[in-house]
Design an enzyme around this catalytic site. Structure first.
Site, PDB file in Angstrom:
ATOM      1  N   CYS A 344       0.792  -1.233   0.000  1.00  0.00           N
ATOM      2  CA  CYS A 344       0.000   0.000   0.000  1.00  0.00           C
ATOM      3  C   CYS A 344       0.827   1.288   0.000  1.00  0.00           C
ATOM      4  O   CYS A 344       0.507   2.202  -0.786  1.00  0.00           O
ATOM      5  CB  CYS A 344      -1.046   0.001   1.110  1.00  0.00           C
ATOM      6  SG  CYS A 344      -0.534  -0.755   2.640  1.00  0.00           S
ATOM      7  N   ARG A 373       7.291 -11.095   5.012  1.00  0.00           N
ATOM      8  CA  ARG A 373       7.049 -10.782   6.415  1.00  0.00           C
ATOM      9  C   ARG A 373       7.738 -11.848   7.249  1.00  0.00           C
ATOM     10  O   ARG A 373       7.587 -13.040   6.985  1.00  0.00           O
ATOM     11  CB  ARG A 373       5.546 -10.782   6.736  1.00  0.00           C
ATOM     12  CG  ARG A 373       4.794  -9.728   5.958  1.00  0.00           C
ATOM     13  CD  ARG A 373       3.298  -9.782   6.250  1.00  0.00           C
ATOM     14  NE  ARG A 373       2.599  -8.841   5.375  1.00  0.00           N
ATOM     15  CZ  ARG A 373       1.284  -8.744   5.281  1.00  0.00           C
ATOM     16  NH1 ARG A 373       0.517  -9.520   6.015  1.00  0.00           N
ATOM     17  NH2 ARG A 373       0.732  -7.875   4.464  1.00  0.00           N
ATOM     18  N   GLN A 391       0.492 -11.255  -3.017  1.00  0.00           N
ATOM     19  CA  GLN A 391      -0.927 -10.958  -2.843  1.00  0.00           C
ATOM     20  C   GLN A 391      -1.559 -10.593  -4.181  1.00  0.00           C
ATOM     21  O   GLN A 391      -0.895 -10.048  -5.046  1.00  0.00           O
ATOM     22  CB  GLN A 391      -1.090  -9.755  -1.915  1.00  0.00           C
ATOM     23  CG  GLN A 391      -0.607  -9.977  -0.511  1.00  0.00           C
ATOM     24  CD  GLN A 391      -0.634  -8.695   0.295  1.00  0.00           C
ATOM     25  OE1 GLN A 391      -0.122  -7.669  -0.150  1.00  0.00           O
ATOM     26  NE2 GLN A 391      -1.232  -8.748   1.468  1.00  0.00           N
ATOM     27  N   ASP A 393      -3.152  -8.033  -4.683  1.00  0.00           N
ATOM     28  CA  ASP A 393      -3.421  -6.830  -3.916  1.00  0.00           C
ATOM     29  C   ASP A 393      -4.036  -5.761  -4.817  1.00  0.00           C
ATOM     30  O   ASP A 393      -3.824  -5.757  -6.025  1.00  0.00           O
ATOM     31  CB  ASP A 393      -2.096  -6.317  -3.326  1.00  0.00           C
ATOM     32  CG  ASP A 393      -2.333  -5.447  -2.099  1.00  0.00           C
ATOM     33  OD1 ASP A 393      -3.494  -5.318  -1.681  1.00  0.00           O
ATOM     34  OD2 ASP A 393      -1.345  -4.912  -1.569  1.00  0.00           O
ATOM     35  N   HIS A 395      -5.540  -1.420  -4.531  1.00  0.00           N
ATOM     36  CA  HIS A 395      -5.935  -0.261  -3.732  1.00  0.00           C
ATOM     37  C   HIS A 395      -6.783   0.652  -4.588  1.00  0.00           C
ATOM     38  O   HIS A 395      -6.399   0.990  -5.700  1.00  0.00           O
ATOM     39  CB  HIS A 395      -4.696   0.453  -3.197  1.00  0.00           C
ATOM     40  CG  HIS A 395      -3.931  -0.392  -2.227  1.00  0.00           C
ATOM     41  ND1 HIS A 395      -2.886  -1.186  -2.615  1.00  0.00           N
ATOM     42  CD2 HIS A 395      -4.113  -0.610  -0.900  1.00  0.00           C
ATOM     43  CE1 HIS A 395      -2.433  -1.849  -1.565  1.00  0.00           C
ATOM     44  NE2 HIS A 395      -3.156  -1.524  -0.510  1.00  0.00           N
ATOM     45  N   LYS A 475     -13.887  -2.850   7.922  1.00  0.00           N
ATOM     46  CA  LYS A 475     -13.557  -3.753   6.818  1.00  0.00           C
ATOM     47  C   LYS A 475     -14.606  -4.825   6.649  1.00  0.00           C
ATOM     48  O   LYS A 475     -15.353  -5.139   7.578  1.00  0.00           O
ATOM     49  CB  LYS A 475     -12.191  -4.375   7.034  1.00  0.00           C
ATOM     50  CG  LYS A 475     -12.097  -5.184   8.318  1.00  0.00           C
ATOM     51  CD  LYS A 475     -10.762  -5.907   8.410  1.00  0.00           C
ATOM     52  CE  LYS A 475     -10.715  -6.755   9.668  1.00  0.00           C
ATOM     53  NZ  LYS A 475      -9.598  -7.676   9.723  1.00  0.00           N
ATOM     54  N   HIS A 521      -8.128  -0.907   0.735  1.00  0.00           N
ATOM     55  CA  HIS A 521      -7.243  -2.064   0.538  1.00  0.00           C
ATOM     56  C   HIS A 521      -8.150  -3.239   0.223  1.00  0.00           C
ATOM     57  O   HIS A 521      -9.086  -3.490   0.971  1.00  0.00           O
ATOM     58  CB  HIS A 521      -6.464  -2.416   1.794  1.00  0.00           C
ATOM     59  CG  HIS A 521      -5.732  -1.262   2.422  1.00  0.00           C
ATOM     60  ND1 HIS A 521      -4.371  -1.169   2.429  1.00  0.00           N
ATOM     61  CD2 HIS A 521      -6.176  -0.163   3.073  1.00  0.00           C
ATOM     62  CE1 HIS A 521      -4.004  -0.065   3.071  1.00  0.00           C
ATOM     63  NE2 HIS A 521      -5.078   0.570   3.462  1.00  0.00           N
TER      64      HIS A 521
END
Length: 646
Positions: A344, A373, A391, A393, A395, A475, A521
Site C-alpha cells: 500500500c 514478512r 498478494q 493486492d 488499492h 472492513k 485495501h
RNA sequence: GCUCAUAUAGCUCAGUCGGUAGAGCACUUGCUUGGUAAGUAAGAGGUCACCGGUUCAAGUCCGGUUAUGAGCUCCA
C-alpha cells in the site's frame, strides 16, 4: 404446595409441583425421555437436570441427540472425568480451565512432568475406570469467600484466580464426585451421572498459555473428541483421516508441485507443475482485474525505511520486517531498506505522481505484489502461512461517496471469482470500529454505513464483528467454505482514512480545493501461495481441467503407435494444452496407474485401432470407463475445456 | 516466539539392550511390444539434519543449533 406451569417447546403445558426438576418433568412426559435427559433449558438458560424450578417457565429437556446435549456431555467429560483422571495420575497437577470446542474439548493443567502423546492411553484408561465407576455428580453453592477457601485448601491457585477475578459474589457452583473426592468449579450444567458419557478419545497434547496470553505460564493442554456413541466417534475420526489425505503439503510433494527447505524457511520453491498452477491462476486473475477497470502496476521490493516510517509500519511492525543493508565496505551511501511487507505505501507513491482530479476517481490499482514478512517460526505452515508470498493486492482511491459502489462491485467480482474457482458458499463479516482508532466518529459512521449499505444492496447475509475493524477503518472479510466444510478467510475490503493522510495523497475537488481520498485495501484470493494450498485441499489434488498442471497424458499400447502419439501431442500443444507423452516400454495398465496417481484429468490411449481410424481412446480421471473419440473432435472439446473461465 | 514431539536412501518407513545400515516403491540396466490402476530379473543408491559431549565403540545415550509437525500466541 403450590403448582407451576411448565411450557414445552411444542406449546403444550405441564403442571407440576413447585420445586420440581427437569428430571421430574421428563419423567412426567415418559420414562424413556427421563432416562435420556441430561440437562434442561429453563427460560433459555441451561440448568442441571436436578435443579428445582420454582416458577412458571418455558422449558425443554436436553438429550445427547442435540448439539446442546453433546456439548454438555463433552463439558462433563473434560471437567469431571479428564480433570479427575489427571489429578489421580498426577496428584500435584493444578487445574486451570476445561471448555468444550468444536467436536470436542480440552483441559489445561499446570503439571510439573511433561505429558506426551504416549501418555494419553494411560489417561484414557483412568478416565474409563472413572466412568465405569459411574459416580453421581452433585452440586453445592458457595459464596465467593467460601469458594476461595475450598480451592485454597486444595492448592488450586488457578481456580482461585478465576473466582477472585469474577464480579459475582454468591452462588459459585462446585461440582462434587464421591463425597468430595473430586471437586471442580464450573458454571455447568453437568451430567448428574457419568454413565451417560458417550464415546471419546484423547487426541493430542500441546502447550497453551494461561488465559491465552504469551506473558503467562505455558500450561499443558490435553485435547479430546467425544460423541454420543462409537459410530459417531468413528465417523469423526474418518473425517479427520480424509482431511489428512488432502493435506496440500503431502499432495504438493506427491505431485511435485513445490518444496521447502531449511535454507529458506517459509519461502516456496515452486516446481514446474506447481508454478503452472500459479501462472494459470494469476493470468486468470489478471484478466478478471482488467475487465473490472483495475490498472495493474508493479512497485519496488526493497524500499528505504523512510517510507515505512512515514507510513507507520516501521513503528508498529518493525519486528516482522526483513531489513536489508548494503555492504558498508562497498556502499558509497549508507541506508537501511526494508523488503516490502505490503504494497500500500508504494501504491500511494504511484498515486501521488501527478495531480489527481475528482474526475479521475475512483482509481483502482492492482499489483501481484511480492511481499515478505518475518512470521514467528511456530506459525509457518506449508503454503498456508509463509514468509514470502504474493498478494492479489489492490488499492482503490476514491471519495467517501464512492465507497458504497466500490464495495458492491467488489463483492460482485469476488463472488464470481470464488464460484469460478469452485467455491459456492462464502460468508461476509463486517468489522466495525475498534477501541483504539484514528479518525472522527463522524467519519467512522459514514464508512461503516457505506459498507453496510453496499452489502445490503446486494442482499447477502453478513455477520457484524463489533470492534474487529482495523485501526484505520472498518472492513469486510470474506470467508469461503471448502469441499469438506472448512472455512478459509481469503478476501478483504478495508476502508482506510489514515494512510492517505500520512502519505499526503490528495485530489482536487470540483471547487478547486485539495481533498484527501479514501484508500481501500482489497484482495480476493489473499495470497497466491495460500490460495493454491486451499485449492489443492478443496479438490484433493484433482484440479479442474483448466487449472491442472498437466491436462492430458498420451499413452501408447506398443511402440508401433509412437509416431501417431507424437502427432497428437503436437496438435494438442499447438492449442495450448499441457500434455505428457508416454511412449515408454511399459504395459498400458502401468501407465494408466501412474498418470491416474499423478491426477492428470485426461488419459488418452492409442494403439493400432486408433491409429488406423484417426481416433483416440479416452479415460477420464476418477472413472474406469473409456470412450472412443475422433481425434479432431477430441482436440476441439479439450480446447474448450482448457480455457480459463471468463 | 512458547510447549511438546520428530529428523535414517529420491519417497514412505523399519532399525531390539550402544557393536559398524534395512524394506517397499522410485531409479539404472537386461528380458518383455503387453488394450486401461503395479510384467520380470539384476544393479546402483546413506557423512543416519548439523555441531559438540559421554564411551573401547553412537543412527541409538546427553547437550546445543537448524528445520519440520501439533497446539498456543501472532497475522498490518
Amino acid at each position: 404446595m403450590s403448582e407451576i406451569n411448565l411450557t414445552l417447546p411444542d406449546g403444550s403445558v405441564r403442571v407440576l409441583q413447585k420445586g420440581s426438576s427437569g428430571y421430574d418433568l421428563a419423567l412426567d412426559i415418559g420414562p424413556g425421555l427421563a432416562k435420556a435427559s441430561i440437562a434442561v433449558t429453563v427460560n433459555d438458560v441451561q440448568k442441571d437436570i436436578n435443579d428445582p424450578i420454582d416458577e412458571d417457565s418455558r422449558v425443554s429437556i436436553i438429550t445427547i441427540d442435540s448439539e446442546e446435549g453433546l456439548e454438555i456431555m463433552r463439558h462433563t467429560l473434560t471437567a469431571q472425568v479428564l480433570a479427575r483422571a489427571v489429578k489421580n495420575l498426577y496428584p500435584k497437577a493444578k487445574l486451570a480451565i476445561g471448555p468444550t470446542i468444536k467436536d470436542g474439548f480440552y483441559y489445561d493443567f499446570d503439571i510439573e512432568q511433561t505429558i506426551s502423546i504416549d501418555d494419553l492411553p494411560k489417561i484414557e484408561n483412568e478416565m474409563n475406570s472413572i466412568i465405569k465407576k459411574g459416580s453421581k455428580i452433585t452440586k453445592r453453592y458457595f459464596s465467593k469467600s467460601e469458594a476461595l477457601k475450598v480451592f485454597k485448601s486444595l492448592d488450586e491457585s488457578y481456580k482461585g484466580e478465576i473466582i477472585n477475578d469474577s464480579d459475582q459474589e454468591e452462588n459459585f457452583q462446585l461440582y462434587y464426585q464421591d463425597n468430595d473426592e473430586f471437586v471442580d468449579l464450573c458454571r455447568g450444567p453437568h451430567l448428574t451421572d457419568l454413565n451417560k458419557i458417550g464415546a471419546f478419545k484423547l487426541t493430542k497434547v500441546s502447550g497453551a498459555y494461561w488465559r491465552g496470553s504469551s506473558d503467562n505460564k505455558m500450561l499443558t493442554r490435553i485435547y479430546g473428541t467425544a460423541w454420543k456413541d462409537d459410530k459417531d466417534l468413528k465417523k469423526y475420526l474418518n473425517q479427520i483421516e480424509e482431511a489428512e489425505k488432502r493435506d496440500h503439503r503431502k499432495i504438493g510433494k506427491e505431485l511435485e508441485l513445490f518444496h521447502f527447505q531449511d535454507e529458506a524457511p517459509g519461502m516456496v520453491f515452486w516446481h514446474e507443475k506447481g508454478w503452472t498452477i500459479y501462472k494459470t491462476l494469476q493470468n486468470y486473475m489478471r484478466n478478471k482485474l482488467e475487465l473490472n477497470d483495475y490498472k495493474e502496476i508493479n512497485t519496488p521490493q526493497v524500499v528505504d525505511r523512510k517510507l515505512w516510517e512515514a507510513s507507520g509500519h516501521w513503528d508498529k511492525y518493525r519486528e516482522n520486517m526483513y531489513i536489508t543493508e548494503i555492504d558498508e565496505e562497498h556502499a558509497n551511501e549508507k541506508r537501511t531498506n526494508a523488503l516490502k511487507p505490503m504494497n500500500c505505501p508504494c501504491h500511494v507513491q504511484v498515486y501521488n505522481q501527478g495531480l489527481k482530479s475528482y474526475k479521475d476517481l475512483p482509481i483502482r490499482y492492482a499489483e501481484f505484489g511480492s511481499c515478505h514478512r518475518y512470521e514467528a517460526s511456530g506459525t509457518l505452515h506449508g503454503l498456508m502461512r509463509v514468509r514470502g508470498f504474493t498478494q492479489d493486492d489492490g488499492h482503490i482511491f476514491c471519495t467517501e461517496d464512492q465507497i458504497k459502489d466500490e464495495a458492491a462491485n467488489f463483492i460482485k467480482l469476488l463472488s464470481e471469482i470464488y464460484n469460478q474457482l469452485g467455491f459456492e458458499k462464502f460468508d461476509i463479516k463486517l468489522s466495525t470500529r475498534p477501541e483504539t482508532r484514528v479518525g472522527s466518529d463522524e467519519v467512522w459512521d459514514r464508512a461503516e454505513s457505506s459498507l453496510q449499505n453496499a452489502i445490503e444492496s446486494i442482499g447477502i447475509d453478513y455477520e457484524v464483528m463489533p470492534g474487529d475493524g482495523a485501526f484505520y477503518g472498518p472492513k469486510l472479510d470474506f470467508v469461503l467454505t471448502d469441499a469438506i466444510g472448512r472455512e478459509w478467510q481469503c478476501g478483504t475490503f478495508q476502508a482506510d482514512f489514515n494512510l492517505p493522510d500520512r502519505l499526503s495523497a490528495e485530489y482536487v475537488d470540483n471547487d478547486g480545493n485539495k481533498q484527501m481520498p479514501v484508500m481501500i485495501h482489497r484482495a480476493i484470493l489473499g495470497s497466491f501461495e495460500r490460495f493454491i494450498g486451499i485449492l489443492i485441499e478443496n479438490y484433493a489434488g484433482k484440479l479442474p481441467f483448466w487449472l491442472a498442471p498437466k491436462q492430458v497424458a498420451i499413452t501408447t499400447i506398443t511402440s508401433d503407435s509412437n509416431e501417431y502419439a507424437a502427432k497428437i501431442m503436437q496438435d494438442l500443444q499447438s492449442k495450448g494444452i499441457r500434455c505428457v507423452l508416454d511412449i515408454r516400454n511399459e504395459k498400458i495398465s502401468y501407465k494408466i496407474r501412474e498418470h491416474s496417481t499423478a491426477k492428470i484429468p485426461y488419459i488418452v490411449t492409442v494403439g493400432n485401432k486408433e491409429m488406423e481410424n484417426s481416433t483416440i481412446s479416452l479415460r477420464k480421471l476418477g472413472s474406469n470407463e473409456t470412450s472412443l473419440h475422433k481425434l479432431n473432435d477430441f482436440i476441439q472439446e479439450v480446447e474448450l475445456l482448457a480455457a480459463a473461465p471468463k
